[in-house]
Design an enzyme around this catalytic site. Structure first.
Site, PDB file in Angstrom:
ATOM      1  N   LYS A 266       6.838 -30.859 -45.550  1.00 53.99           N
ATOM      2  CA  LYS A 266       7.369 -31.911 -46.426  1.00 53.99           C
ATOM      3  C   LYS A 266       6.924 -31.616 -47.853  1.00 53.99           C
ATOM      4  O   LYS A 266       5.735 -31.543 -48.134  1.00 53.99           O
ATOM      5  CB  LYS A 266       6.850 -33.284 -45.981  1.00 53.99           C
ATOM      6  N   ASP A 271       6.195 -39.126 -54.797  1.00 54.75           N
ATOM      7  CA  ASP A 271       6.827 -40.178 -53.997  1.00 54.75           C
ATOM      8  C   ASP A 271       6.569 -41.542 -54.636  1.00 54.75           C
ATOM      9  O   ASP A 271       5.520 -42.149 -54.433  1.00 54.75           O
ATOM     10  CB  ASP A 271       6.271 -40.140 -52.565  1.00 54.75           C
ATOM     11  N   LYS A 278       6.975 -48.300 -54.477  1.00 55.14           N
ATOM     12  CA  LYS A 278       5.600 -48.575 -54.044  1.00 55.14           C
ATOM     13  C   LYS A 278       4.884 -49.444 -55.079  1.00 55.14           C
ATOM     14  O   LYS A 278       5.240 -49.417 -56.244  1.00 55.14           O
ATOM     15  CB  LYS A 278       4.819 -47.251 -53.926  1.00 55.14           C
ATOM     16  N   ASP A 289       2.190 -35.705 -52.051  1.00 57.43           N
ATOM     17  CA  ASP A 289       3.146 -35.855 -50.954  1.00 57.43           C
ATOM     18  C   ASP A 289       3.875 -34.549 -50.610  1.00 57.43           C
ATOM     19  O   ASP A 289       4.786 -34.532 -49.786  1.00 57.43           O
ATOM     20  CB  ASP A 289       4.135 -36.970 -51.301  1.00 57.43           C
ATOM     21  N   ASP A 348      11.452 -45.609 -48.999  1.00 66.13           N
ATOM     22  CA  ASP A 348      10.111 -45.012 -49.024  1.00 66.13           C
ATOM     23  C   ASP A 348       9.814 -44.222 -47.742  1.00 66.13           C
ATOM     24  O   ASP A 348       8.811 -43.530 -47.657  1.00 66.13           O
ATOM     25  CB  ASP A 348       9.064 -46.123 -49.239  1.00 66.13           C
ATOM     26  N   GLU A 350      11.096 -41.518 -46.831  1.00 60.84           N
ATOM     27  CA  GLU A 350      11.926 -40.384 -47.252  1.00 60.84           C
ATOM     28  C   GLU A 350      11.523 -39.070 -46.591  1.00 60.84           C
ATOM     29  O   GLU A 350      12.343 -38.168 -46.454  1.00 60.84           O
ATOM     30  CB  GLU A 350      11.872 -40.236 -48.779  1.00 60.84           C
ATOM     31  N   ARG A 352      10.784 -38.311 -43.508  1.00 59.72           N
ATOM     32  CA  ARG A 352      11.501 -38.017 -42.267  1.00 59.72           C
ATOM     33  C   ARG A 352      12.954 -37.623 -42.546  1.00 59.72           C
ATOM     34  O   ARG A 352      13.556 -36.868 -41.779  1.00 59.72           O
ATOM     35  CB  ARG A 352      11.410 -39.216 -41.304  1.00 59.72           C
TER      36      ARG A 352
HETATM   37  N1  BES Z   1       4.255 -40.406 -48.535  1.00 60.94           N
HETATM   38  C1  BES Z   1       4.189 -41.613 -47.828  1.00 60.94           C
HETATM   39  C2  BES Z   1       3.047 -41.676 -46.810  1.00 60.94           C
HETATM   40  C3  BES Z   1       1.645 -41.599 -47.353  1.00 60.94           C
HETATM   41  C4  BES Z   1       0.891 -42.742 -47.491  1.00 60.94           C
HETATM   42  C5  BES Z   1       1.075 -40.393 -47.639  1.00 60.94           C
HETATM   43  C6  BES Z   1      -0.400 -42.669 -47.949  1.00 60.94           C
HETATM   44  C7  BES Z   1      -0.221 -40.305 -48.089  1.00 60.94           C
HETATM   45  C8  BES Z   1      -0.965 -41.445 -48.243  1.00 60.94           C
HETATM   46  C9  BES Z   1       5.491 -41.831 -47.073  1.00 60.94           C
HETATM   47  O1  BES Z   1       6.624 -41.304 -47.649  1.00 60.94           O
HETATM   48  C10 BES Z   1       5.710 -43.308 -46.999  1.00 60.94           C
HETATM   49  O2  BES Z   1       5.868 -43.912 -48.016  1.00 60.94           O
HETATM   50  N2  BES Z   1       5.713 -43.839 -45.777  1.00 60.94           N
HETATM   51  C11 BES Z   1       5.916 -45.211 -45.578  1.00 60.94           C
HETATM   52  C12 BES Z   1       6.830 -45.377 -44.376  1.00 60.94           C
HETATM   53  C13 BES Z   1       7.357 -46.769 -44.178  1.00 60.94           C
HETATM   54  C14 BES Z   1       8.232 -47.172 -45.332  1.00 60.94           C
HETATM   55  C15 BES Z   1       8.105 -46.797 -42.883  1.00 60.94           C
HETATM   56  C16 BES Z   1       4.572 -45.873 -45.336  1.00 60.94           C
HETATM   57  O3  BES Z   1       3.688 -45.260 -44.754  1.00 60.94           O
HETATM   58  O4  BES Z   1       4.404 -47.008 -45.774  1.00 60.94           O
HETATM   59 ZN    ZN Z   2       6.339 -39.698 -48.879  1.00 57.04          ZN
HETATM   60 MN    MN Z   3       7.496 -42.612 -49.073  1.00 57.48          MN
END
Ligand code: BES
Ligand code: ZN
Ligand code: MN
Length: 505
Positions: A266, A271, A278, A289, A348, A350, A352
């Protein structure tokens, strides 16, 4: 820092600092005893006083006559019964950073754990040199030169009393240099700010690495990405002014190959969350990210430089995730390269989306196994903290191998299930699947989503959101990017005798 191997006696070395080690509850032996004797029992004295007990990663500094060196750093290896190559690496990192911080320029040491520790000489030398390279890593490119003199170790000599073993030491040091530099390359990429490490810059770095190491690399821009029907990657990418990149790196072994591993990373260079933006606090950290992509670059580098007998294909989906007038909106439907339709409930989620297309594309290389590395979910930090990477897989065999590689390197993994029952959470209302699973089992929902694109090939998803970045740091990882994944997957490849088998079901 120049690392060399030499035959001789450590106590005779003309350097400013000697580094030796000690197990808990065991009298000094080998090189440590030799230094103790030369200094008239200076090490025995701190042990008798009880000032130092040899606990893992504890240090003592001894100033004594009888040797050319100005100081001796003694580091604890912990209990002999608990000793591993990873502990040798940690203790070495602790000792060499201690020496550096004291102002050491030229160090002589020994291969940690080769004697009483029972490690193979080459393995001990590798752990020692790797501890030095990883522990002394610093990211200070963005500090203006304020005239302050930086403390930097210039040379490390690993000394072996038995001259017949110097060759093995040299081999271990050579492998450590490849591994250490590959991990540190991944760290540099992750630590770089998003404004500098754009998707284009990330692809350029990958290409530069491939050229440097002599392997094939192809980079595709927005036109090719769209023509390859990578609708999920494009869906994320279209909300940014920075162009996306899709990178393919290929390492082919010279002799016979024991199979093909595809590694997908990834590469979200920043992000923001997109339209599902966020919260502001801590958002700066989202420059990390692209840690999965950085690890992929490091893995290809180390596999090629170590000339491992497995073909490795590295795929990177690189993009920003930004809110913009043209950005993806909640409720939008995307068609992935595989033809599956995806309802975007949260922009968010993204990672996947972009990995869906990378995983699907990976099949064009007919791999025997696929591994993806992604900072996919915050939920994995809730589940495992920062001590383990979450692994979700369609192959018990592959998970077992990853677990062993994780235990050996200290880049540990812990499995989460991908049972059919979890499928319910990502069923689409108007499309085939949706990209969020609601509040429960967030990391598994991500895994279930990716499973749709992994096909029948043994596949493992590594959620490194908790392990790719460390605020506090560890002896061998000074804080910030850890470079996680490089040592883990390189170990998997080094131990690879035949392709993993898929689960029968
Ligand atoms: N890049 C984030 C996940 C992340 C969180 C990485 C903290 C490193 C530290 C990912 O893209 C994300 O935002 N995931 C969301 C998914 C949700 C919207 C289903 C999350 O974890 O809140
Ligand atoms: Zn992310
Ligand atoms: Mn994200």
């Amino acid at each position: 820092m120049k690392i060399t191997a030499a035959g001789g006696s450590i106590q005779d070395q003309k350097v400013d600092t000697l580094v030796v080690n000690l197990f808990e509850e065991i009298k000094p032996g080998g090189a440590t005893a030799a230094v103790d004797e030369a200094t008239g029992g200076a090490i025995t004295r701190i042990l008798d006083l009880g000032d130092f007990k040899g606990e893992l990663n504890s240090t003592a500094v001894v100033y004594a006559g009888g040797i050319a060196a100005d100081r001796v750093v003694v580091v604890g290896l912990g209990k002999e019964a608990d000793f591993t190559a990873n502990k040798a690496l940690q203790a070495a990192a602790t000792a060499f950073t201690k020496a550096r911080d004291l102002g050491a320029k030229n160090i002589a040491s020994i291969a940690f754990g080769a004697g009483a520790g029972g490690l193979q000489v080459a393995e001990a030398a590798e752990a020692t040199a790797l501890g030095a390279i990883l522990g002394l890593y610093r990211f200070d490119q963005y500090k203006s030169n304020s005239g302050e003199v930086k403390k930097e170790v210039q040379s490390l000599k690993i000394v072996e009393f038995d001259r017949s073993k110097v060759r093995q030491i040299r081999a271990g040091v050579g492998d450590a240099q490849i591994l250490g530099e590959s991990v540190n390359l991944a760290r540099d990429l992750v630590n770089s700010p998003g404004s500098h490490l754009t998707p284009t810059a990330l692809a350029n770095e990958a290409r530069a690495m491939c050229k440097d190491i002599g392997i094939k690399c192809s980079v595709y821009g927005p036109g090719r990405i769209r023509r390859m029907n990578m609708g999920a990657l494009w869906g994320v990418a279209k909300g940014s002014r920075e162009e996306p990149r899709f990178v393919v790196m290929e390492y082919e072994p010279q002799g016979t190959s024991r199979g093909t591993l595809a590694v997908c990373g990834k590469g979200v260079t920043f992000d923001s969350g997109g339209i599902s933006i966020k919260p502001g606090s801590g958002m700066d950290e989202m420059k990390m990210d692209m840690s999965g992509a950085a690890a992929t670059v490091g893995i290809l580098r180390s596999a090629a430089a170590l000339e491992l007998p497995v073909r490795v294909v590295g795929l990177i989906a690189a993009t920003e995730n930004m809110p913009d007038g043209l950005a993806l909106k909640p409720g939008d439907v995307l068609t992935a390269r595989s033809g599956k339709t995806i309802e975007v409930l949260n922009t968010d989620a993204e990672g996947r989306l972009i990995l869906a297309d990378a995983l699907d594309y990976a099949h064009t290389f007919k791999p025997d196994a696929i591994v993806d590395l992604a900072t996919l979910t915050g939920a994995i930090i809730v589940a495992l903290g920062h001590e383990a990477t979450g692994v979700m897989s369609t192959s018990t065999d592959l998970v077992d191998r990853l677990r062993q590689a994780g235990d050996y390197t200290g880049e540990r993994v812990w499995e989460l299930p991908l049972w059919d029952e979890y499928e319910e959470a990502i069923k689409g209302k108007i499309a085939d699947i949706n990209n969020t699973g609601g509040r429960s089992a967030g990391s598994i929902a991500g895994g279930m989503f990716l499973k749709h694109f992994a096909g029948d090939v043994p596949w493992a998803h590594l959620d490194i959101a908790g392990t790719a970045w460390s605020d506090k740091g560890k002896p061998h990882s000074p804080g910030g990017a850890t470079g996680v994944g490089v040592r883990l997957i390189t170990r998997l490849l080094r131990e690879w005798t035949k392709p993993p088998v898929a689960n029968s079901s």
